[in-house]
Design an enzyme around this catalytic site. Sequence first.
Site, PDB file in Angstrom:
ATOM      1  N   LEU A 269       0.827  -1.182   0.067  1.00  0.00           N
ATOM      2  CA  LEU A 269       0.031   0.010  -0.133  1.00  0.00           C
ATOM      3  C   LEU A 269       0.826   1.265  -0.056  1.00  0.00           C
ATOM      4  O   LEU A 269       1.560   1.492   0.559  1.00  0.00           O
ATOM      5  CB  LEU A 269      -0.989  -0.051   1.146  1.00  0.00           C
ATOM      6  CG  LEU A 269      -2.263  -0.473   1.091  1.00  0.00           C
ATOM      7  CD1 LEU A 269      -3.058  -0.271   2.703  1.00  0.00           C
ATOM      8  CD2 LEU A 269      -2.923   0.351   0.101  1.00  0.00           C
ATOM      9  N   ASP A 270       0.548   2.206  -0.707  1.00  0.00           N
ATOM     10  CA  ASP A 270       1.165   3.433  -0.660  1.00  0.00           C
ATOM     11  C   ASP A 270       1.197   4.124   0.787  1.00  0.00           C
ATOM     12  O   ASP A 270       0.511   3.780   1.696  1.00  0.00           O
ATOM     13  CB  ASP A 270       0.603   4.505  -1.498  1.00  0.00           C
ATOM     14  CG  ASP A 270       0.444   4.381  -3.116  1.00  0.00           C
ATOM     15  OD1 ASP A 270       1.498   3.282  -3.573  1.00  0.00           O
ATOM     16  OD2 ASP A 270      -0.304   4.826  -3.580  1.00  0.00           O
TER      17      ASP A 270
END
Length: 312
Positions: A46-47
Site C-alpha cells: 500500500l502507498d
Amino acid sequence: MARKRKGVPRHGWLVLDKPGTMTSTQAMAKVRWMMNAEKAGHGGTLDPIATGILPIAFGEATKTVQYAMDGHKTYRFVMKFGEATDTDDRAGQVIATSDVRPTDEQIEKALEAFQGLISQVPPQYSAIKVDGERAYDLAREGEAVELAARTVRIDGFHLTGRPDNDHAEFEVECGKGTYMRSLARDLALAVGTVGHITVLRRLSVGPFTLANAVTLEQLEQIVAEGEPDRLLMPVAAPLDRLPAIDLSPVEADRLRHGQGVSLLRRADLDRLEALRGAGGEEGTALALTEGRPVALVRLEGGELRPARVLNL
C-alpha cells in the site's frame, strides 16, 4: 553454529487496517514485533499515505503471499483537480496546475474508457524495478525513468461523491497491479485538467476485508490480553480461487516428503476430472487431507507434484 531465529513460530494471516503514517514494510515489521512472530511477509504493498487492508502472513502463510497479491481488490479515493504532483498523490511536489474543473457529467463520460482491460503507465514513484533498482529510488535521485505501460483489469470505476468543485470521490474494483494514482492522473487528463489523490483507502484484497481487520491500537490491546492468535485467519485463506483435491493421509505424506502422487487408478478419474475442469491458476491446485492443507501442487501427466509444501 547456526544463528538462532527469534520469535514464536505462528502460522496464518492477520488483516491490518494500515495507518497512513508508515510504509507497508514498516507496518509489517511493527506487527511482527508486536506478535513476537518468527517470520512474516505482506500480501500487496500500500502507498505510504494509504490506509486500509494490508494482509500480513506469518510462518507457512508466507508461502501463499503471491496468491493474496493476485487477488481482486477494491479501493476508495478522493482526487483533487487542478494540481498534478510528481508522486501523483498529496505526498509529492506540485509540478503542474490547471484552472479547469470538470462537471459530474464529464467525469461520468470519461469513466467509460476506464473499464475492462486498459493500458496503464505506473507512477514514477513506484516499487517497480528498473535495471535492478526501484523506480522511486531513481525518482528521488532526480533521474527521469520511462516506465512501460502495462495491461490491468478494471471491473468497476464509480464516481461516488463530489464534496466540492475541486474534489471528487471514487470507488474502484480491480485486478492485480493496478495503481490508483495512475487512474486518478489519467482520469484528470481525460477530462482536460490535472489532478492527484489526496485520500486513498483499500477496502479489500481477495478474501481479506475491513470486517476482519484490526488497527495497530486494537492489536496492541489484544496482544496485552494474551490472545493474539485468535486474530489469525487460516494459511489457505487466499487460496479460495484454486481448485482443491482431497488426498489420503498416505498420499499427503508423500507430498510432504517432496514425492509425487500417482493418479492413474480408475478411482482417481473423478479427482482428475474435477481438477482439470476447475482449471486453476497457472495449473496449480491445493492438496488437502482430512480438511487440512498439505501443499500447493501441479498436475504433471498423471502425477501430482508438490510445488510448495505447507508444514502445518
